[in-house]
Design a protein around this motif. Structure first.
Motif, PDB file in Angstrom:
ATOM      1  N   TYR A  65       1.173  -1.297  -0.211  1.00  0.00           N
ATOM      2  CA  TYR A  65       0.058  -0.042   0.149  1.00  0.00           C
ATOM      3  C   TYR A  65       1.440   1.087  -0.337  1.00  0.00           C
ATOM      4  O   TYR A  65       0.953   1.967  -1.207  1.00  0.00           O
ATOM      5  CB  TYR A  65      -1.183  -0.002   1.288  1.00  0.00           C
ATOM      6  N   CYS A  68       2.318   1.416  -3.482  1.00  0.00           N
ATOM      7  CA  CYS A  68       1.168   1.788  -4.403  1.00  0.00           C
ATOM      8  C   CYS A  68       0.707   3.503  -3.876  1.00  0.00           C
ATOM      9  O   CYS A  68       0.486   4.707  -5.331  1.00  0.00           O
ATOM     10  CB  CYS A  68      -0.262   1.536  -4.008  1.00  0.00           C
ATOM     11  N   ILE A  73      -0.687   5.514  -7.318  1.00  0.00           N
ATOM     12  CA  ILE A  73      -1.321   4.428  -7.782  1.00  0.00           C
ATOM     13  C   ILE A  73      -2.594   3.852  -7.066  1.00  0.00           C
ATOM     14  O   ILE A  73      -2.613   3.654  -5.938  1.00  0.00           O
ATOM     15  CB  ILE A  73      -0.794   2.893  -7.899  1.00  0.00           C
ATOM     16  N   VAL A  75      -5.530   2.222  -4.888  1.00  0.00           N
ATOM     17  CA  VAL A  75      -5.832   0.789  -4.345  1.00  0.00           C
ATOM     18  C   VAL A  75      -7.448   1.217  -4.433  1.00  0.00           C
ATOM     19  O   VAL A  75      -8.054   1.803  -3.303  1.00  0.00           O
ATOM     20  CB  VAL A  75      -5.244   0.841  -3.561  1.00  0.00           C
ATOM     21  N   SER A 204       5.967  -4.068  -8.997  1.00  0.00           N
ATOM     22  CA  SER A 204       6.605  -2.752  -8.635  1.00  0.00           C
ATOM     23  C   SER A 204       8.262  -2.393  -9.995  1.00  0.00           C
ATOM     24  O   SER A 204       8.082  -1.880 -10.898  1.00  0.00           O
ATOM     25  CB  SER A 204       8.030  -2.966  -7.953  1.00  0.00           C
TER      26      SER A 204
END
Length: 222
Positions: A65, A68, A73, A75, A204
């Motif tokens: 998390y 991200c 990014i 979630v 990643s």
């Protein structure tokens, strides 16, 4: 909840196998599972507390998390469960502030004054109850679609399995692996993963351009 508060593991497991075989819809079978919990006298609030006490974060999720967030990014939790229960569990695990930053796309529930309750489906006309593909397809339709990663572990994720760019399927030693069985049967490329530490290694590399989607899927296992 069905295993401990409802009609038990054996009947729940048989229901999942019926779904996997296409003889029952997830919508109808899952409703019966939850009805068995309510019929046993367990209120919605009691179920919420039981889940909060018995659900733990997957190993590596906090690092996943954090990665991200660092790379902007989104979630999103796409679940066939009920949003109020999921939000309560998530807040208990990572705190209200962080929980509020994560979108939850799920079903809901109707709770009566006497504590009895029932699920209300997001897509009641769909055999899935919640057709998870509908949460993914809008991203695929964008002029410049992002790479979508989806993490699933059971029959409730069958509706999403074909639609993400990279599908991760949870490998559960000694437990149900119905989504993996479904993907293998249907020829859907996927990556088996045991925890988010391992999944992050693949995600990643894709995000940073060191691994293509095709090569990631070819790994087979994170």
């Amino acid at each position: 909840m069905t295993d401990t508060l409802g009609y038990g593991l054996e009947k729940r497991r048989q229901g999942n196998l019926e779904i996997l075989a296409g003889r029952e819809t997830f919508r109808d079978e899952f409703r019966r599972m939850l009805q068995s919990v309510s019929a046993n006298g367990h209120t919605f609030e009691e179920c919420k507390e039981v889940l909060k006490k018995n659900i733990w974060l997957d190993p590596g999720f906090k690092d996943f998390y954090a990665y991200c967030k660092e790379h902007d990014i989104p979630v999103v939790i796409i679940s066939s469960g009920m949003a109020p229960l999921i939000r309560a569990v998530l807040s208990n695990l990572i705190g209200d502030e962080e929980s509020a930053k994560i979108e939850i796309v799920a079903n809901d529930a109707i709770v009566q004054p006497d504590g009895s309750w029932e699920i209300t489906y997001r897509h009641p006309s769909s055999g899935f109850g919640h057709d998870k593909s509908q949460a993914i397809l809008p991203y695929r339709a964008l002029p410049h679609p992002p790479t979508t990663f989806f993490f699933g572990d059971g029959v409730s994720d069958m509706s999403a399995a074909r639609h993400a760019d990279v599908l991760f399927v949870k490998k559960k030693p000694g437990a149900d692996n119905d989504l993996a069985a479904y993907c293998t049967r249907e020829g859907i490329p996927h990556i088996l993963f045991e925890d988010f530490h391992r999944a992050l290694g693949v995600v990643s590399q894709v995000v940073e351009g060191r691994l293509s989607v095709q090569d990631a899927l070819a790994l087979g296992t994170a």
